[in-house]
Design a protein around this motif. Structure first.
Motif, PDB file in Angstrom:
ATOM      1  N   VAL A  44      -1.223  -9.832  12.142  1.00  0.00           N
ATOM      2  CA  VAL A  44      -2.497  -9.976  12.483  1.00  0.00           C
ATOM      3  C   VAL A  44      -2.757  -8.451  12.437  1.00  0.00           C
ATOM      4  O   VAL A  44      -2.223  -7.601  13.262  1.00  0.00           O
ATOM      5  CB  VAL A  44      -2.867 -10.619  13.563  1.00  0.00           C
ATOM      6  N   GLY A  45      -4.024  -7.958  11.750  1.00  0.00           N
ATOM      7  CA  GLY A  45      -4.540  -6.496  11.515  1.00  0.00           C
ATOM      8  C   GLY A  45      -3.686  -5.573  11.165  1.00  0.00           C
ATOM      9  O   GLY A  45      -3.897  -4.486  11.701  1.00  0.00           O
ATOM     10  N   VAL A  46      -2.471  -6.087  10.644  1.00  0.00           N
ATOM     11  CA  VAL A  46      -1.682  -4.697  10.266  1.00  0.00           C
ATOM     12  C   VAL A  46      -1.386  -4.994   8.698  1.00  0.00           C
ATOM     13  O   VAL A  46      -0.506  -5.932   8.433  1.00  0.00           O
ATOM     14  CB  VAL A  46      -0.284  -4.748  11.074  1.00  0.00           C
ATOM     15  N   LEU A  47      -1.775  -4.153   7.709  1.00  0.00           N
ATOM     16  CA  LEU A  47      -1.576  -4.189   6.301  1.00  0.00           C
ATOM     17  C   LEU A  47      -0.827  -2.902   5.717  1.00  0.00           C
ATOM     18  O   LEU A  47      -1.298  -1.928   6.113  1.00  0.00           O
ATOM     19  CB  LEU A  47      -3.105  -4.166   5.780  1.00  0.00           C
ATOM     20  N   GLU A  48       0.103  -3.219   5.191  1.00  0.00           N
ATOM     21  CA  GLU A  48       0.848  -1.984   4.297  1.00  0.00           C
ATOM     22  C   GLU A  48       0.524  -2.052   3.019  1.00  0.00           C
ATOM     23  O   GLU A  48       0.772  -3.098   2.220  1.00  0.00           O
ATOM     24  CB  GLU A  48       2.315  -1.912   4.922  1.00  0.00           C
ATOM     25  N   LEU A  49       0.007  -1.178   2.292  1.00  0.00           N
ATOM     26  CA  LEU A  49      -0.191  -1.041   0.984  1.00  0.00           C
ATOM     27  C   LEU A  49       0.879   0.128   0.381  1.00  0.00           C
ATOM     28  O   LEU A  49       0.488   1.361   0.713  1.00  0.00           O
ATOM     29  CB  LEU A  49      -1.596  -0.972   0.690  1.00  0.00           C
ATOM     30  N   CYS A  50       1.356  -0.022  -0.694  1.00  0.00           N
ATOM     31  CA  CYS A  50       2.045   0.992  -1.353  1.00  0.00           C
ATOM     32  C   CYS A  50       1.786   0.713  -2.930  1.00  0.00           C
ATOM     33  O   CYS A  50       2.142  -0.194  -3.678  1.00  0.00           O
ATOM     34  CB  CYS A  50       3.468   0.535  -0.868  1.00  0.00           C
ATOM     35  N   PRO A  51       1.527   2.038  -3.573  1.00  0.00           N
ATOM     36  CA  PRO A  51       1.404   2.112  -5.088  1.00  0.00           C
ATOM     37  C   PRO A  51       2.628   1.962  -5.693  1.00  0.00           C
ATOM     38  O   PRO A  51       3.720   2.253  -5.083  1.00  0.00           O
ATOM     39  CB  PRO A  51       0.806   3.245  -5.140  1.00  0.00           C
ATOM     40  N   PRO A  52       2.739   1.575  -7.098  1.00  0.00           N
ATOM     41  CA  PRO A  52       3.847   1.389  -7.671  1.00  0.00           C
ATOM     42  C   PRO A  52       4.741   2.916  -7.710  1.00  0.00           C
ATOM     43  O   PRO A  52       3.913   3.706  -7.921  1.00  0.00           O
ATOM     44  CB  PRO A  52       3.512   1.146  -9.291  1.00  0.00           C
ATOM     45  N   THR A  53       6.016   2.818  -7.859  1.00  0.00           N
ATOM     46  CA  THR A  53       6.531   4.245  -7.557  1.00  0.00           C
ATOM     47  C   THR A  53       6.439   5.085  -8.824  1.00  0.00           C
ATOM     48  O   THR A  53       6.594   6.150  -8.511  1.00  0.00           O
ATOM     49  CB  THR A  53       8.121   3.921  -7.367  1.00  0.00           C
ATOM     50  N   ASP A  54       5.978   4.595 -10.093  1.00  0.00           N
ATOM     51  CA  ASP A  54       5.708   5.529 -11.145  1.00  0.00           C
ATOM     52  C   ASP A  54       4.314   6.220 -11.222  1.00  0.00           C
ATOM     53  O   ASP A  54       4.008   6.924 -11.964  1.00  0.00           O
ATOM     54  CB  ASP A  54       6.123   4.980 -12.470  1.00  0.00           C
ATOM     55  N   ARG A  55       3.406   5.739 -10.072  1.00  0.00           N
ATOM     56  CA  ARG A  55       2.296   6.204 -10.051  1.00  0.00           C
ATOM     57  C   ARG A  55       2.020   7.484  -9.331  1.00  0.00           C
ATOM     58  O   ARG A  55       2.671   7.603  -8.220  1.00  0.00           O
ATOM     59  CB  ARG A  55       1.164   5.252  -9.381  1.00  0.00           C
ATOM     60  N   PRO A  56       1.164   8.491  -9.837  1.00  0.00           N
ATOM     61  CA  PRO A  56       1.407   9.827  -9.080  1.00  0.00           C
ATOM     62  C   PRO A  56       0.672   9.700  -7.784  1.00  0.00           C
ATOM     63  O   PRO A  56      -0.273   8.694  -7.704  1.00  0.00           O
ATOM     64  CB  PRO A  56       0.506  10.740 -10.199  1.00  0.00           C
ATOM     65  N   ALA A  82       1.179  -5.094  -1.503  1.00  0.00           N
ATOM     66  CA  ALA A  82       0.393  -5.400  -0.147  1.00  0.00           C
ATOM     67  C   ALA A  82       1.180  -6.363   0.725  1.00  0.00           C
ATOM     68  O   ALA A  82       1.557  -7.358   0.328  1.00  0.00           O
ATOM     69  CB  ALA A  82      -0.976  -5.809  -0.575  1.00  0.00           C
ATOM     70  N   ILE A  83       1.159  -5.761   1.667  1.00  0.00           N
ATOM     71  CA  ILE A  83       2.165  -6.585   2.881  1.00  0.00           C
ATOM     72  C   ILE A  83       1.126  -6.585   4.140  1.00  0.00           C
ATOM     73  O   ILE A  83       0.830  -5.852   4.792  1.00  0.00           O
ATOM     74  CB  ILE A  83       3.570  -5.943   3.418  1.00  0.00           C
ATOM     75  N   ALA A 114      -5.714 -11.536  -4.723  1.00  0.00           N
ATOM     76  CA  ALA A 114      -4.598 -11.077  -3.860  1.00  0.00           C
ATOM     77  C   ALA A 114      -5.172 -11.144  -2.398  1.00  0.00           C
ATOM     78  O   ALA A 114      -4.498 -11.580  -1.403  1.00  0.00           O
ATOM     79  CB  ALA A 114      -4.521  -9.553  -3.880  1.00  0.00           C
ATOM     80  N   SER A 115      -6.305 -11.122  -2.105  1.00  0.00           N
ATOM     81  CA  SER A 115      -7.214 -11.238  -0.652  1.00  0.00           C
ATOM     82  C   SER A 115      -6.860 -12.787  -0.479  1.00  0.00           C
ATOM     83  O   SER A 115      -6.646 -13.063   0.841  1.00  0.00           O
ATOM     84  CB  SER A 115      -8.447 -10.811  -0.868  1.00  0.00           C
ATOM     85  N   ASP A 116      -6.967 -13.729  -1.373  1.00  0.00           N
ATOM     86  CA  ASP A 116      -6.645 -15.221  -1.053  1.00  0.00           C
ATOM     87  C   ASP A 116      -5.314 -15.400  -0.360  1.00  0.00           C
ATOM     88  O   ASP A 116      -4.861 -16.295   0.244  1.00  0.00           O
ATOM     89  CB  ASP A 116      -7.009 -16.014  -2.136  1.00  0.00           C
ATOM     90  N   CYS A 117      -4.601 -14.531  -1.051  1.00  0.00           N
ATOM     91  CA  CYS A 117      -2.956 -14.776  -0.647  1.00  0.00           C
ATOM     92  C   CYS A 117      -2.638 -14.012   0.837  1.00  0.00           C
ATOM     93  O   CYS A 117      -2.006 -14.405   1.719  1.00  0.00           O
ATOM     94  CB  CYS A 117      -2.257 -14.115  -1.745  1.00  0.00           C
ATOM     95  N   LEU A 118      -3.335 -12.974   0.912  1.00  0.00           N
ATOM     96  CA  LEU A 118      -2.990 -12.357   2.208  1.00  0.00           C
ATOM     97  C   LEU A 118      -3.664 -12.730   3.244  1.00  0.00           C
ATOM     98  O   LEU A 118      -3.395 -12.698   4.398  1.00  0.00           O
ATOM     99  CB  LEU A 118      -3.415 -10.738   2.071  1.00  0.00           C
ATOM    100  N   PHE A 119      -5.114 -13.140   3.036  1.00  0.00           N
ATOM    101  CA  PHE A 119      -5.912 -13.872   4.105  1.00  0.00           C
ATOM    102  C   PHE A 119      -6.075 -15.059   3.867  1.00  0.00           C
ATOM    103  O   PHE A 119      -5.680 -15.631   2.672  1.00  0.00           O
ATOM    104  CB  PHE A 119      -7.255 -12.977   4.217  1.00  0.00           C
ATOM    105  N   ASP A 120      -7.042 -15.889   4.765  1.00  0.00           N
ATOM    106  CA  ASP A 120      -7.293 -17.233   4.022  1.00  0.00           C
ATOM    107  C   ASP A 120      -8.422 -17.128   3.160  1.00  0.00           C
ATOM    108  O   ASP A 120      -8.964 -16.162   3.013  1.00  0.00           O
ATOM    109  CB  ASP A 120      -7.957 -17.949   5.307  1.00  0.00           C
ATOM    110  N   ALA A 121      -8.362 -18.195   2.163  1.00  0.00           N
ATOM    111  CA  ALA A 121      -9.471 -18.233   1.031  1.00  0.00           C
ATOM    112  C   ALA A 121     -10.549 -17.907   1.457  1.00  0.00           C
ATOM    113  O   ALA A 121     -11.328 -18.386   2.465  1.00  0.00           O
ATOM    114  CB  ALA A 121      -9.322 -19.363   0.294  1.00  0.00           C
ATOM    115  N   HIS A 122     -11.335 -17.182   0.891  1.00  0.00           N
ATOM    116  CA  HIS A 122     -12.596 -16.481   1.205  1.00  0.00           C
ATOM    117  C   HIS A 122     -12.941 -15.793   2.352  1.00  0.00           C
ATOM    118  O   HIS A 122     -14.056 -15.555   2.734  1.00  0.00           O
ATOM    119  CB  HIS A 122     -13.896 -17.743   0.978  1.00  0.00           C
TER     120      HIS A 122
END
Ligand SMILES: O=C(O)CCC(=O)N[C@@H](CCC(=O)O)C(=O)O
Ligand SMILES: [Zn+2]
Length: 348
Positions: free
Chosen positions: A44-56, A39-40, A3-11
Motif C-alpha cells: 500500500v502506498g509503495v510504487l516502484e517504476l523502472c524504464p526498459p533497460t534499453d531506454r537512455p 510498474a510494481i 495499467a492503473s486498473d491492474c495496479l489499483f482497483d478499477a477507476h
C-alpha cells in the motif's frame, strides 16, 4: 485493461487505492505500461517504476520520492499522486528508476500528523526502540527502510531522495529544504540548482544525524537526500496546487530525464542557514517561551530567553537567531524547535 486498473482497483488512482486499503496488507502487483516501463505496487502506498533497460537515462540517476510521512501534509501527496497519474496515462515517459512512497496511509486517512508515534522520528533504526514496540508506524518505517535498501541495492549510483512535507506554522520563507548531516558531506551544486528550480530558495544544514527518513537515506543509503518543506499543512482538497507547480515541474523534469535547467534565480539566491541550537523537551519543568503562533524563520534578538527548565536556560547568543518548527506538544526527549542563523556559504 489499463495499467492503473491492474495496479489499483478499477477507476481508482494511487491515492484513492492507498486510502481505501490503508490497513490492508495488499499483495505485490506487477504490470507493464504500454511503453515497456515495469510498474510494481510493492505494498500500500509503495510504487516502484523502472524504464526498459534499453531506454537512455540521460541524468544517470535513480530517485526516491516520498510524501505523507506526516498524514496531514496533503499537498505533496496530491503532487506526487498527480505525477503518477500522468505517467500511468502515458502523458510522458519515465527515464529513470523511481521508488514512490506515500508514507503513513492510516494517518493520511485520519487527516492527522501521525496515529501513535511521529513516523519521521522512527527511521535510521529508531523503529526498533523498546518504546515503539508493536506500533504500526514503527513497522511501516522498518518496511520503508527495507524497500529503500532493496531499491538502492539495485540502483546504487546517483541515488537521490526527496521527502516532501508541509509545515505546521506559516513561514517567512515559504519553501525550504533541510540537508541531513553526514560528516564531511557538502551539498552538490546540482542539488542547489534543483531546489531553486523547484522554487525552494532556502536551505537549512542539519547539525547532526537524526531519525528522519531523509537522514536514514542519506547516511545509510548514501543518497543525496533532502526533507523539502513546501508550504503550510492543509486538509485534502484545500490546497492551492498552483503554489506547488515548482516542485511538480522540477520532479517531472527529473523523472522524464530532461536536462537540468539553468538556475533562475541564480544560484547565489539560495539562502543557507545552519542550526545553532536544537531545543529538546526536557520534562516537567521545561518552559518554552516562543508563542504558539509564531511563524518559521521569526528572528529573535541577542539575549532573548527561548526556553528554561529547573537546571538551565537558553538565551539567543551574540547574533540574532531564528526559530524553525516550534512545537511544544512533543514527547519528552523530542525536538521542540531549531534555532538557526544564516551561513555565509555552502563550503562546496
Ligand atoms: O512544521 C513543523 O513543525 C514540522 C514540519 C515537519 O514535519 N518537518 C520535518 C522536518 C524533518 C527534518 O528535520 O528533516 C519533521 O519535523 O519531521
Ligand atoms: Zn512533515
Amino acid at each position: 485493461m489499463k495499467a492503473s486498473d491492474c495496479l489499483f482497483d478499477a477507476h481508482a488512482d494511487w491515492l484513492v487505492n492507498t486510502l481505501a486499503n490503508c490497513t490492508n496488507p495488499l499483495p505485490e502487483v506487477k504490470t507493464q505500461l504500454p511503453d515497456g516501463t515495469r510498474a510494481i505496487r510493492r505494498a500500500v502506498g509503495v510504487l516502484e517504476l523502472c524504464p526498459p533497460t534499453d531506454r537512455p537515462n540521460p541524468n544517470h540517476e535513480a530517485l526516491i520520492i516520498s510524501a505523507g510521512v506526516h498524514g496531514n501534509e496533503t499537498a505533496p501527496i496530491e503532487v506526487l499522486n498527480g505525477l503518477v497519474t500522468e505517467l500511468l496515462n502515458g502523458q510522458w515517459t519515465l527515464a529513470c528508476p523511481v521508488l514512490l512512497i506515500l508514507g503513513n496511509p492510516p494517518a493520511m486517512l485520519a487527516g492527522d500528523r501521525f496515529i501513535d508515534a511521529n513516523m519521521n522520528r522512527l527511521f535510521h533504526g529508531a523503529h526498533g526502540k523498546e518504546e515503539y514496540h508493536g506500533l504500526p508506524e514503527a513497522a511501516r518505517a522498518q518496511f520503508l527502510e527495507e524497500a529503500c535498501r532493496q531499491f538502492a541495492a539495485q540502483h546504487p549510483h546517483n541515488l537521490c531522495h526527496y521527502d516532501l512535507h508541509t509545515a505546521i506554522r506559516p513561514s517567512r520563507r515559504e519553501k525550504f529544504a533541510l540537508y541531513p548531516f553526514v560528516a564531511g558531506r557538502e551539498v552538490p551544486r546540482a542539488q542547489c540548482d534543483f531546489l531553486l528550480e523547484a522554487g525552494v530558495e532556502t536551505l537549512l544544514l542539519q547539525h547532526r544525524e537524526g531519525t528522519t527518513f531523509s537522514s536514514f537515506s542519506s547516511s545509510v543509503l548514501k543518497a543525496e537526500s533532502f526533507t523539502v518543506e513546501l508550504g503550510k499543512v492543509r486538509p485534502f482538497g484545500q490546497n492551492d496546487l498552483s503554489r506547488f507547480t515548482g516542485i511538480s515541474t522540477a520532479l517531472r523534469r527529473r523523472m522524464s530525464g530532461l536536462p537540468p535547467v539553468p538556475p533562475t534565480p541564480p544560484r547565489d539566491h539560495l539562502a543557507v542557514f545552519e542550526v545553532v541550537h536544537e531545543i529538546i523537551n526536557s520534562g516537567d519543568s521545561f518552559r518554552f517561551h516562543v508563542p504558539d503562533d509564531v511563524a518559521n524563520f521569526t528572528e529573535y534578538a541577542p539575549g532573548t530567553l527561548i526556553w528554561e527548565d529547573a537546571e538551565m536556560e537558553y538565551r539567543v547568543g551574540h547574533s540574532p537567531e531564528s526559530i524553525v518548527f516550534p512545537n511544544r506538544n512533543v514527547p519528552v526527549g523530542q525536538r521542540v524547535g531549531l534555532l538557526i542563523r544564516p551561513r555565509q556559504s555552502l563550503g562546496a
